[in-house]
Design an enzyme around this catalytic site. Sequence first.
Site, PDB file in Angstrom:
ATOM      1  N   ARG A  56      -6.789 -40.092  -0.760  1.00 39.13           N
ATOM      2  CA  ARG A  56      -6.257 -39.140   0.225  1.00 39.13           C
ATOM      3  C   ARG A  56      -6.614 -37.718  -0.157  1.00 39.13           C
ATOM      4  O   ARG A  56      -6.602 -37.366  -1.339  1.00 39.13           O
ATOM      5  CB  ARG A  56      -4.726 -39.262   0.308  1.00 39.13           C
ATOM      6  CG  ARG A  56      -4.270 -40.484   1.057  1.00 39.13           C
ATOM      7  CD  ARG A  56      -2.760 -40.607   1.035  1.00 39.13           C
ATOM      8  NE  ARG A  56      -2.367 -41.842   0.405  1.00 39.13           N
ATOM      9  CZ  ARG A  56      -1.205 -42.054  -0.215  1.00 39.13           C
ATOM     10  NH1 ARG A  56      -0.306 -41.097  -0.283  1.00 39.13           N
ATOM     11  NH2 ARG A  56      -0.945 -43.221  -0.756  1.00 39.13           N
ATOM     12  N   HIS A  96       7.565 -40.778  -2.460  1.00 39.66           N
ATOM     13  CA  HIS A  96       7.708 -41.113  -3.891  1.00 39.66           C
ATOM     14  C   HIS A  96       9.101 -40.743  -4.393  1.00 39.66           C
ATOM     15  O   HIS A  96       9.309 -40.509  -5.588  1.00 39.66           O
ATOM     16  CB  HIS A  96       6.689 -40.356  -4.787  1.00 39.66           C
ATOM     17  CG  HIS A  96       5.280 -40.828  -4.666  1.00 39.66           C
ATOM     18  ND1 HIS A  96       4.205 -39.995  -4.916  1.00 39.66           N
ATOM     19  CD2 HIS A  96       4.754 -42.025  -4.343  1.00 39.66           C
ATOM     20  CE1 HIS A  96       3.080 -40.663  -4.749  1.00 39.66           C
ATOM     21  NE2 HIS A  96       3.390 -41.904  -4.389  1.00 39.66           N
ATOM     22  N   ARG A 142      10.905 -51.836  -0.451  1.00 47.36           N
ATOM     23  CA  ARG A 142      10.507 -50.426  -0.416  1.00 47.36           C
ATOM     24  C   ARG A 142      10.023 -50.126   0.993  1.00 47.36           C
ATOM     25  O   ARG A 142       9.100 -50.779   1.486  1.00 47.36           O
ATOM     26  CB  ARG A 142       9.386 -50.165  -1.415  1.00 47.36           C
ATOM     27  CG  ARG A 142       8.858 -48.759  -1.312  1.00 47.36           C
ATOM     28  CD  ARG A 142       7.730 -48.515  -2.287  1.00 47.36           C
ATOM     29  NE  ARG A 142       7.241 -47.167  -2.144  1.00 47.36           N
ATOM     30  CZ  ARG A 142       5.965 -46.842  -1.927  1.00 47.36           C
ATOM     31  NH1 ARG A 142       5.049 -47.798  -1.844  1.00 47.36           N
ATOM     32  NH2 ARG A 142       5.601 -45.588  -1.815  1.00 47.36           N
TER      33      ARG A 142
END
Length: 409
Positions: free
Chosen positions: A252, A191, A102
């Site tokens: 975040r 994402h 990823r």
Amino acid sequence: MSADIATTDPVSSTTLVLVLNAGSSSLKYQLLEPESEKVFADGVAQRIGEESSSITHEQNGQSITRDRKLADHQEALEEMLSLFADNGTDLTTVGLTAVGHRVVHGGQMFYKPTVVDGDVINDIDKLSDLAPLHNPVALDGVRAMRKLLPDTPSVCVFDTAFFHNLPKEVSTYAIDREIAEEYSIRRYGFHGTSHQYVSGKVAEFLRRDVGDLNQIIMHLGNGASISAIRGGSPVETSMGLTPMEGLVMGTRSGDVDPGVLTHLARAAKMSSDDIDKMLNKQSGLKGLCGENDFRELSNKAAAGDEDAKLAYDVYIHRLRKYIGAYMLTLGRVDVITFTAGVGENASDVRADAMGHLAQFGIKIDPDRNAVRSKEPRKITTDDSGITVLVVPTNEELSIARQSVAAVEA
Ligand code: ADP
């Protein structure tokens, strides 16, 4: 680690993929067979680079945790290989089809799963400015696996890829165009692997063609993002140049007035690194109530903690603001889906995010919403105009499938 681990021997499998997901100080991995969706092993190394690092490995019905210093991602991968070997699996000879990595940021250049060669490594390296916490460690993993398993192709799957073709008016920030071009500043979205996978699963669950569906998907995990997808193609998403924009997340901030940053730089004499750290690691739910884990936050709120209650309210308010905006962006909405740790498990978040929307055709069924399951499920009443679903995401499976396809192409 939440996958159900098979107890059979991976050697008997035909297509095996090792999926690696390197975070700034963590490394998650999974050994799986994409066709059967069988997971043979699952693991996570944490606090890499710190004194108290550890690695937990699950295979053959056992979970082993080793507490030892892992100086960097290379050492974590070596430890992973040794844990596999101790469980009877030699990754150098087991017949891996690919190692799927990823990679958070693909920039403008990478929007397809990419089999790695030296040029690819150099090109991803050039994107490190855009994702300094994530891309360099992913590359460390790529380099290490090419050394440790030289005969197995490595494939990079980018978190930004699904959003590559966002409409121009969506991907463009209203800032000086020359500066934006010079520094590759646009909205990229993240994402993507999850939003793409879940949108496909939604269509499968509803027995509809993904091309006929207008969807809103909420990926609510530690990181959180929402997307609007028309006929299988994303037309909006809440993350931008970096994964900081949009929803309130574990640590975040999501959206803040950009003026806050310049104010802090001037008034508090904070450096760009200080501000980055504050917005990435000390904000969101953690900044508001000291807890980034949603379960802990819920416990605190239930015990009457005012900060936790406010954090929850800010989280839900931001989510509803985006849901409303994306309903208007799409015009017609067929299905809204919750996924990832919070989305799949927190029925109160789903109820509050979707509450009082009957005039927009959304009617949540409290009994259906309360069901706990690892399967896709509907949580609206049968007469709800818009269907609301819970669909578990599976980024590892998606990365494994994309890796095999890239190797076989
Ligand atoms: P990551 O972004 O690390 O993949 P996950 O998708 O695993 O994150 O989501 C982690 C979040 O999900 C954490 O905040 C965790 O508290 C939350 N979560 C997991 N299980 C539950 C639950 N039963 N109820 C509420 N929140 C949950």
